[in-house]
Design an enzyme around this catalytic site. Structure first.
Site, PDB file in Angstrom:
ATOM      1  N   ARG A 263      -5.111   3.150  18.179  1.00 19.33           N
ATOM      2  CA  ARG A 263      -5.437   3.846  17.250  1.00 19.33           C
ATOM      3  C   ARG A 263      -3.929   3.888  16.515  1.00 19.33           C
ATOM      4  O   ARG A 263      -3.032   3.693  16.956  1.00 19.33           O
ATOM      5  CB  ARG A 263      -5.754   5.369  17.612  1.00 19.33           C
TER       6      ARG A 263
ATOM      7  N   CYS B 263       0.880  -1.203  -0.060  1.00 18.81           N
ATOM      8  CA  CYS B 263      -0.129  -0.059  -0.080  1.00 18.81           C
ATOM      9  C   CYS B 263       0.733   1.197   0.042  1.00 18.81           C
ATOM     10  O   CYS B 263       1.973   1.107   0.486  1.00 18.81           O
ATOM     11  CB  CYS B 263      -1.061  -0.066   1.244  1.00 18.81           C
ATOM     12  N   HIS B 264       0.364   2.095  -0.390  1.00 23.67           N
ATOM     13  CA  HIS B 264       1.194   3.746  -0.405  1.00 23.67           C
ATOM     14  C   HIS B 264       2.128   4.046   0.679  1.00 23.67           C
ATOM     15  O   HIS B 264       2.972   4.612   0.906  1.00 23.67           O
ATOM     16  CB  HIS B 264       0.236   4.858  -1.058  1.00 23.67           C
ATOM     17  N   THR B 265       0.982   3.743   1.942  1.00 22.45           N
ATOM     18  CA  THR B 265       1.681   4.079   3.095  1.00 22.45           C
ATOM     19  C   THR B 265       2.906   3.467   3.573  1.00 22.45           C
ATOM     20  O   THR B 265       3.995   3.804   4.190  1.00 22.45           O
ATOM     21  CB  THR B 265       0.836   3.554   4.434  1.00 22.45           C
TER      22      THR B 265
ATOM     23  N   ARG C 266      -3.213  -3.244  -6.911  1.00 24.39           N
ATOM     24  CA  ARG C 266      -2.741  -3.965  -5.902  1.00 24.39           C
ATOM     25  C   ARG C 266      -1.709  -4.911  -6.236  1.00 24.39           C
ATOM     26  O   ARG C 266      -2.094  -5.597  -7.336  1.00 24.39           O
ATOM     27  CB  ARG C 266      -3.684  -4.603  -4.932  1.00 24.39           C
TER      28      ARG C 266
ATOM     29  N   HIS D 178       1.397  -3.988   6.081  1.00 18.93           N
ATOM     30  CA  HIS D 178       0.100  -3.863   6.978  1.00 18.93           C
ATOM     31  C   HIS D 178      -1.032  -4.349   6.083  1.00 18.93           C
ATOM     32  O   HIS D 178      -2.046  -4.159   6.888  1.00 18.93           O
ATOM     33  CB  HIS D 178      -0.110  -2.392   7.458  1.00 18.93           C
ATOM     34  N   GLU D 179      -1.015  -4.799   5.022  1.00 20.24           N
ATOM     35  CA  GLU D 179      -2.102  -5.143   4.210  1.00 20.24           C
ATOM     36  C   GLU D 179      -1.817  -6.729   4.138  1.00 20.24           C
ATOM     37  O   GLU D 179      -0.946  -7.113   3.130  1.00 20.24           O
ATOM     38  CB  GLU D 179      -2.371  -4.474   2.904  1.00 20.24           C
TER      39      GLU D 179
ATOM     40  N   CYS E 267     -12.635   0.914  25.319  1.00 18.60           N
ATOM     41  CA  CYS E 267     -12.700   2.493  25.371  1.00 18.60           C
ATOM     42  C   CYS E 267     -14.035   3.091  25.046  1.00 18.60           C
ATOM     43  O   CYS E 267     -15.111   2.346  24.121  1.00 18.60           O
ATOM     44  CB  CYS E 267     -11.542   2.857  24.487  1.00 18.60           C
TER      45      CYS E 267
ATOM     46  N   CYS F 124     -14.498   2.494  21.278  1.00 23.18           N
ATOM     47  CA  CYS F 124     -14.909   1.049  20.807  1.00 23.18           C
ATOM     48  C   CYS F 124     -16.466   0.961  21.430  1.00 23.18           C
ATOM     49  O   CYS F 124     -17.258   0.189  20.844  1.00 23.18           O
ATOM     50  CB  CYS F 124     -14.125   0.176  21.532  1.00 23.18           C
TER      51      CYS F 124
ATOM     52  N   CYS G 288      -9.976  -2.209  20.903  1.00 24.81           N
ATOM     53  CA  CYS G 288      -9.885  -2.756  22.152  1.00 24.81           C
ATOM     54  C   CYS G 288     -11.285  -3.416  22.739  1.00 24.81           C
ATOM     55  O   CYS G 288     -11.121  -4.147  23.628  1.00 24.81           O
ATOM     56  CB  CYS G 288      -9.197  -2.124  23.168  1.00 24.81           C
TER      57      CYS G 288
ATOM     58  N   CYS H  92     -10.259   3.720  18.091  1.00 21.32           N
ATOM     59  CA  CYS H  92     -10.113   3.242  19.380  1.00 21.32           C
ATOM     60  C   CYS H  92      -8.797   4.025  19.990  1.00 21.32           C
ATOM     61  O   CYS H  92      -7.926   4.207  19.640  1.00 21.32           O
ATOM     62  CB  CYS H  92      -9.452   1.706  19.016  1.00 21.32           C
TER      63      CYS H  92
ATOM     64  N   CYS I 201      -6.616  -2.958   4.590  1.00 27.75           N
ATOM     65  CA  CYS I 201      -6.507  -1.702   4.313  1.00 27.75           C
ATOM     66  C   CYS I 201      -7.042  -0.697   3.519  1.00 27.75           C
ATOM     67  O   CYS I 201      -8.394  -0.485   3.731  1.00 27.75           O
ATOM     68  CB  CYS I 201      -4.954  -1.241   4.426  1.00 27.75           C
TER      69      CYS I 201
HETATM   70  P1  NAD Z   1      -3.241   6.838  -5.397  1.00 22.98           P
HETATM   71  O1  NAD Z   1      -1.962   7.795  -5.419  1.00 22.98           O
HETATM   72  O2  NAD Z   1      -3.175   5.665  -6.038  1.00 22.98           O
HETATM   73  O3  NAD Z   1      -4.334   7.600  -6.169  1.00 22.98           O
HETATM   74  C1  NAD Z   1      -4.564   9.023  -6.074  1.00 22.98           C
HETATM   75  C2  NAD Z   1      -5.185   9.474  -7.271  1.00 22.98           C
HETATM   76  O4  NAD Z   1      -5.512  10.884  -6.986  1.00 22.98           O
HETATM   77  C3  NAD Z   1      -4.133   9.361  -8.348  1.00 22.98           C
HETATM   78  O5  NAD Z   1      -4.831   9.000  -9.667  1.00 22.98           O
HETATM   79  C4  NAD Z   1      -4.066  11.195  -8.708  1.00 22.98           C
HETATM   80  O6  NAD Z   1      -3.868  11.002 -10.241  1.00 22.98           O
HETATM   81  C5  NAD Z   1      -5.168  11.697  -8.360  1.00 22.98           C
HETATM   82  N1  NAD Z   1      -5.064  13.069  -7.902  1.00 22.98           N
HETATM   83  C6  NAD Z   1      -4.156  13.638  -7.129  1.00 22.98           C
HETATM   84  N2  NAD Z   1      -4.336  14.945  -7.054  1.00 22.98           N
HETATM   85  C7  NAD Z   1      -5.569  15.049  -7.633  1.00 22.98           C
HETATM   86  C8  NAD Z   1      -6.469  16.268  -7.722  1.00 22.98           C
HETATM   87  N3  NAD Z   1      -6.025  17.621  -7.231  1.00 22.98           N
HETATM   88  N4  NAD Z   1      -7.736  16.060  -8.557  1.00 22.98           N
HETATM   89  C9  NAD Z   1      -7.774  15.056  -8.959  1.00 22.98           C
HETATM   90  N5  NAD Z   1      -7.270  13.792  -8.825  1.00 22.98           N
HETATM   91  C10 NAD Z   1      -6.071  13.898  -8.059  1.00 22.98           C
HETATM   92  O7  NAD Z   1      -3.528   6.620  -3.879  1.00 22.98           O
HETATM   93  P2  NAD Z   1      -4.593   5.677  -3.210  1.00 22.98           P
HETATM   94  O8  NAD Z   1      -3.801   4.682  -2.631  1.00 22.98           O
HETATM   95  O9  NAD Z   1      -5.806   5.409  -3.818  1.00 22.98           O
HETATM   96  O10 NAD Z   1      -4.991   6.661  -1.898  1.00 22.98           O
HETATM   97  C11 NAD Z   1      -5.616   7.602  -1.796  1.00 22.98           C
HETATM   98  C12 NAD Z   1      -5.465   8.578  -0.591  1.00 22.98           C
HETATM   99  O11 NAD Z   1      -6.129   7.764   0.340  1.00 22.98           O
HETATM  100  C13 NAD Z   1      -4.291   8.878   0.092  1.00 22.98           C
HETATM  101  O12 NAD Z   1      -4.136  10.075   0.404  1.00 22.98           O
HETATM  102  C14 NAD Z   1      -3.999   7.856   1.034  1.00 22.98           C
HETATM  103  O13 NAD Z   1      -2.881   8.271   1.915  1.00 22.98           O
HETATM  104  C15 NAD Z   1      -5.569   7.931   1.637  1.00 22.98           C
HETATM  105  N6  NAD Z   1      -5.762   6.851   2.656  1.00 22.98           N
HETATM  106  C16 NAD Z   1      -6.671   7.375   3.529  1.00 22.98           C
HETATM  107  C17 NAD Z   1      -7.073   6.323   4.693  1.00 22.98           C
HETATM  108  C18 NAD Z   1      -8.040   6.698   5.939  1.00 22.98           C
HETATM  109  O14 NAD Z   1      -8.254   5.861   6.573  1.00 22.98           O
HETATM  110  N7  NAD Z   1      -8.658   7.745   5.789  1.00 22.98           N
HETATM  111  C19 NAD Z   1      -6.441   5.003   4.374  1.00 22.98           C
HETATM  112  C20 NAD Z   1      -5.761   4.650   3.428  1.00 22.98           C
HETATM  113  C21 NAD Z   1      -5.665   5.541   2.183  1.00 22.98           C
HETATM  114 ZN    ZN Z   2     -10.924   0.880  21.955  1.00 21.27          ZN
END
Ligand code: NAD
Ligand code: ZN
Length: 379
Positions: free
Chosen positions: A117, A47-49, A372, A69-70, A102, A105, A99, A113, A177
């Site tokens: 968290r 994953c990106h993270t 993926r 993590h995935e 809390c 939860c 948990c 959590c 994830c």
């Molecule tokens: P990704 O990089 O594969 O996809 C992001 C897409 O957004 C790309 O296709 C990119 O071209 C496009 N983009 C960028 N800027 C843009 C704009 N201004 N307008 C339109 N499109 C635009 O990323 P991903 O893996 O799909 O993750 C997306 C986001 O979700 C990331 O910021 C990630 O950190 C976040 N995320 C959040 C959580 C959460 O729990 N909130 C969990 C996982 C990932």
């Molecule tokens: Zn909890």
């Protein structure tokens, strides 16, 4: 089990320093302590993270570390006090736990959590502040409580969802994830009514999972917004009916969407991490009932700015973390959605490589190829 209570030696991909490829090493994995579980990982995805934390730009560098993590795995042994899981159970690790005790939860509304968290800076177990991984006696740090880039890992019981043992782990591992995050953002938070028009900003894996949720909810018109025109072809498979590239227009993209939809979309889900897209996602929803949901993780200094009138005109702005799913309570049911064929995961898995080629998976993600990449630990 023959290995219970003993140190296990196995292969893991270690990030020794920021920005460098991972290296496959033999690590020692200590037995699980109180409220911990040792899990044999069978499949792990990237994953990106994981990429951000390998680069460690703008993050606290914690090295040497085992990322990942995935994933999907099987319980090898459990520590004292663990009653919910037994060896042989199939589990999905989750970077943010539950948990069950809390205030969060116990609240129906929250999945944040207090105890478990996500904490990206912590490299040790919460029980005793120690790492369970060593190489020649030297500790190797954990990552978000999961560290799935290892054949065996130790995880707090609250960060493991026990799932149907019939579910194929090489497919459902992607639910641990990104896919659940996007899906839940739409189904649990945006909650489009049947017949709604939904806009999805950002068509990466998370955005496409949000799109899948919109299709499942019965949205006949789904507008994908992305700066990369190549994303439209793939998005069609996820129900994308219209595509808008902000770069093709001189006016702000929210105005384009408002015109296209005769006043605004019913729901918008932002999955880019860019604040300009977050503002557009909010300002393109219809007054009176429109709801925008932010999912992307913004830059540290980002500021969200909009005219208060946009809110007074009865638009709603929300944000979500892991799609508001409680990992232990809700994830098993998401797996069942896949088992009942209500949710297609295969189309998210565009690549698969042996674990030994983990750096290839990083390269694919850095090049933006595919969604993926699942790694097979036994190869
Ligand atoms: P990704 O990089 O594969 O996809 C992001 C897409 O957004 C790309 O296709 C990119 O071209 C496009 N983009 C960028 N800027 C843009 C704009 N201004 N307008 C339109 N499109 C635009 O990323 P991903 O893996 O799909 O993750 C997306 C986001 O979700 C990331 O910021 C990630 O950190 C976040 N995320 C959040 C959580 C959460 O729990 N909130 C969990 C996982 C990932
Ligand atoms: Zn909890």
């Amino acid at each position: 089990m023959a290995t219970a209570g003993k140190v296990i030696k196995c292969k893991a991909a270690v990030a020794w320093e920021a920005g460098k490829p991972l290296s496959i090493e033999e690590v020692e994995v200590a037995p699980p302590q109180a409220m911990e579980v040792r899990v044999e990982i069978l499949y792990t995805a990237l994953c990106h993270t994981d990429v951000y934390f390998r680069e460690a730009k703008g993050q606290t560098p914690v090295f040497p570390r085992i990322l990942g993590h995935e994933a999907g795995g099987i319980v090898e042994s459990v520590g004292a006090g663990v009653t919910e899981l037994v060896p042989g159970d199939h589990v999905l690790p989750v970077f943010t736990g539950e948990c069950k005790d809390c205030a969060h939860c116990k609240s129906e509304e929250s999945n944040l959590c207090d105890l478990l968290r996500i904490n990206v800076d912590r490299g040790v177990m919460i029980g005793d502040g120690q790492s369970r991984f060593t190489i020649g006696g030297k500790p190797i740090f954990h990552f978000v409580g999961t560290s799935t880039f290892s054949e065996y890992t130790v995880i707090h019981v609250g960060c493991l969802a026990k799932i149907n043992p019939e579910a194929p782990l090489d497919k459902v591992c992607v639910l641990s994830c990104g896919i659940s995050t996007g899906l839940g953002a739409t189904l649990n938070v945006a909650k489009p009514k049947k017949g709604s028009t939904v806009a999805i900003f950002g068509l990466g894996a998370v955005g496409l999972a949000a799109m899948e949720g919109a299709k499942m909810a019965g949205a006949p018109r789904i507008i994908g917004v992305d700066l990369n025109p190549a994303k439209y072809e793939q998005a069609k498979k996820f129900g994308c009916t219209d595509f808008v590239n902000p770069k093709d227009h001189t006016k702000p993209v929210q105005e384009v969407l408002v015109e296209m939809t005769n006043g605004g979309v019913d729901r918008a889900v932002e999955c880019t991490g860019h604040v300009d897209a977050m503002i557009s996602a909010f300002e393109c929803v219809h007054d009176g009932w429109g709801v925008a949901v932010l999912v992307g993780v913004p830059h540290k200094e980002a500021v969200f700015k909009t005219h208060p009138m946009n809110l007074l005109n009865e638009r709603t702005l929300k944000g979500t973390f892991f799609g508001n799913y409680k990992p232990r309570t809700d994830l098993p049911e998401v797996v069942e959605m896949y088992m009942r064929k209500e949710l297609d995961l295969e189309k998210f898995i565009t690549h698969s490589v042996p674990f030994s080629q983990i750096n290839t998976a990083f390269d694919l993600m850095l090049k933006g190829e595919g969604l993926r990449c699942v790694m097979r630990m036994d190869e």
